[in-house]
Write a protein that holds these residues in place. Sequence first.
Motif, PDB file in Angstrom:
ATOM      1  N   UNK A  28       7.932   9.553  -1.338  1.00  0.00           N
ATOM      2  CA  UNK A  28       8.881   9.152  -0.299  1.00  0.00           C
ATOM      3  C   UNK A  28       8.609   7.739   0.192  1.00  0.00           C
ATOM      4  N   UNK A  29       7.334   7.426   0.388  1.00  0.00           N
ATOM      5  CA  UNK A  29       6.957   6.085   0.836  1.00  0.00           C
ATOM      6  C   UNK A  29       7.321   5.040  -0.210  1.00  0.00           C
ATOM      7  N   UNK A  30       7.120   5.378  -1.489  1.00  0.00           N
ATOM      8  CA  UNK A  30       7.457   4.465  -2.571  1.00  0.00           C
ATOM      9  C   UNK A  30       8.958   4.210  -2.624  1.00  0.00           C
ATOM     10  N   UNK A  31       9.743   5.292  -2.408  1.00  0.00           N
ATOM     11  CA  UNK A  31      11.199   5.149  -2.416  1.00  0.00           C
ATOM     12  C   UNK A  31      11.668   4.249  -1.283  1.00  0.00           C
ATOM     13  N   UNK A  32      11.057   4.431  -0.099  1.00  0.00           N
ATOM     14  CA  UNK A  32      11.427   3.582   1.046  1.00  0.00           C
ATOM     15  C   UNK A  32      11.070   2.128   0.779  1.00  0.00           C
ATOM     16  N   UNK A  33       9.923   1.911   0.159  1.00  0.00           N
ATOM     17  CA  UNK A  33       9.498   0.547  -0.165  1.00  0.00           C
ATOM     18  C   UNK A  33      10.436  -0.091  -1.182  1.00  0.00           C
ATOM     19  N   UNK A  34      10.857   0.704  -2.180  1.00  0.00           N
ATOM     20  CA  UNK A  34      11.793   0.192  -3.182  1.00  0.00           C
ATOM     21  C   UNK A  34      13.114  -0.200  -2.544  1.00  0.00           C
ATOM     22  N   UNK A  35      13.584   0.636  -1.601  1.00  0.00           N
ATOM     23  CA  UNK A  35      14.839   0.339  -0.912  1.00  0.00           C
ATOM     24  C   UNK A  35      14.723  -0.937  -0.094  1.00  0.00           C
ATOM     25  N   UNK A  36      13.573  -1.105   0.578  1.00  0.00           N
ATOM     26  CA  UNK A  36      13.369  -2.290   1.398  1.00  0.00           C
ATOM     27  C   UNK A  36      13.341  -3.542   0.523  1.00  0.00           C
ATOM     28  N   UNK A  37      12.630  -3.466  -0.606  1.00  0.00           N
ATOM     29  CA  UNK A  37      12.552  -4.596  -1.534  1.00  0.00           C
ATOM     30  C   UNK A  37      13.926  -4.905  -2.103  1.00  0.00           C
ATOM     31  N   UNK A  38      14.683  -3.850  -2.449  1.00  0.00           N
ATOM     32  CA  UNK A  38      16.021  -4.029  -3.004  1.00  0.00           C
ATOM     33  C   UNK A  38      16.940  -4.681  -1.978  1.00  0.00           C
ATOM     34  N   UNK A  39      16.838  -4.251  -0.712  1.00  0.00           N
ATOM     35  CA  UNK A  39      17.655  -4.839   0.356  1.00  0.00           C
ATOM     36  C   UNK A  39      17.345  -6.319   0.519  1.00  0.00           C
ATOM     37  N   UNK A  40      16.052  -6.666   0.547  1.00  0.00           N
ATOM     38  CA  UNK A  40      15.646  -8.058   0.703  1.00  0.00           C
ATOM     39  C   UNK A  40      16.083  -8.900  -0.493  1.00  0.00           C
ATOM     40  N   UNK A  41      16.029  -8.303  -1.686  1.00  0.00           N
ATOM     41  CA  UNK A  41      16.458  -9.035  -2.885  1.00  0.00           C
ATOM     42  C   UNK A  41      17.954  -9.343  -2.813  1.00  0.00           C
ATOM     43  N   UNK A  42      18.758  -8.333  -2.448  1.00  0.00           N
ATOM     44  CA  UNK A  42      20.209  -8.531  -2.339  1.00  0.00           C
ATOM     45  C   UNK A  42      20.529  -9.592  -1.289  1.00  0.00           C
ATOM     46  N   UNK A  43      19.822  -9.521  -0.160  1.00  0.00           N
ATOM     47  CA  UNK A  43      20.032 -10.496   0.914  1.00  0.00           C
ATOM     48  C   UNK A  43      19.665 -11.901   0.449  1.00  0.00           C
ATOM     49  N   UNK A  44      18.505 -12.024  -0.205  1.00  0.00           N
ATOM     50  CA  UNK A  44      18.012 -13.333  -0.656  1.00  0.00           C
ATOM     51  C   UNK A  44      18.928 -13.935  -1.721  1.00  0.00           C
TER      52      UNK A  44
END
Length: 316
Positions: A28-44
């Motif tokens: 679950x923690x890994x999934x949340x981290x992946x989502x956060x990284x994906x969000x930051x990538x899309x934003x960047x």
Amino acid sequence: MNAKTVPPDTLGYKMHSSTDGPEKILSSASAREDKRVDFLRILFEGAIAGGAAGVVVETALYPIDTIKTRLQAVHGGGKIILKGLYSGLAGNLAGVLPASAIFIGVYEPTKQKLLKTFPENLSALAHLAAGAIGGAASSIVRVPTEVVKQRMQTGQFSSAPDAVRLIVAKEGFKGLYAGYGSFLLRDLPFDAIQFCIYEQLRIGYKLAAQRDLNDPENAIIGAFAGVITGAITTPLDVIKTRLMVQGSAHQYKGVFNCVKTIIREEGTPALLKGMGPRVLWIGIGGSIFFGVLERTKQMLAQRRPMAQSTNSIKLD
């Protein structure tokens, strides 16, 4: 039954249960981290693509925008000046770059989130909402940039630093946000409608062609979306221009007073002033903006696997 005679299957179940919890937590923690990284990538990536597209469009079409502004600002049958069509470009680019970056940087992750939240048949609503939210976020930078640009386009100031300094001295800091309400009245529906038309046309075209769109196709769809949206929102643009360029004279007391005054003194057709240059500017601008936007996004996406493989090599 004592502890010594616990059946093997029961012991196995207990052992499995005791190790299952941490695995789920880690997953679950890994999934949340992946989502956060994906969000930051899309934003960047959205910010980079948006900034690049905004600067290219503004530089290429600035003279048309200047003519449009002067047409809208002149009262009655006054003549417009065709000199200094690039007046204020450098200062405007300093605002356009962050404003465009903020807009697309907010729009892309918001769009992705809303598309996952809304049913598939309501994708248009997701695009409308994301466009409006992106426009609201970027307005903090876009409005002062627009005020300075239009004051320079109408010959009130010779440089962006002078414009900022004198506007603040005469009108206070709020002078940089003159016409903010009319700007939102124009740009929130403009951004929402333009991006909705563009996204929906791309979806329909992809389904019909059963392939990804190429650069010319993205540009044509962007131009069409710009032309339609630019024509619809011209009266709002006239109001916004009049409120932004009036300065400390305060000829108009607000949006509704501006509309009434224009109609009373110049007639209803005055609300359509500058439609030709505006439609031309936004139509061409839409083709360039969306063409550059999609191409930049593709280039960034192509670099992503290379970066990931490099990281994996380093880790190994």
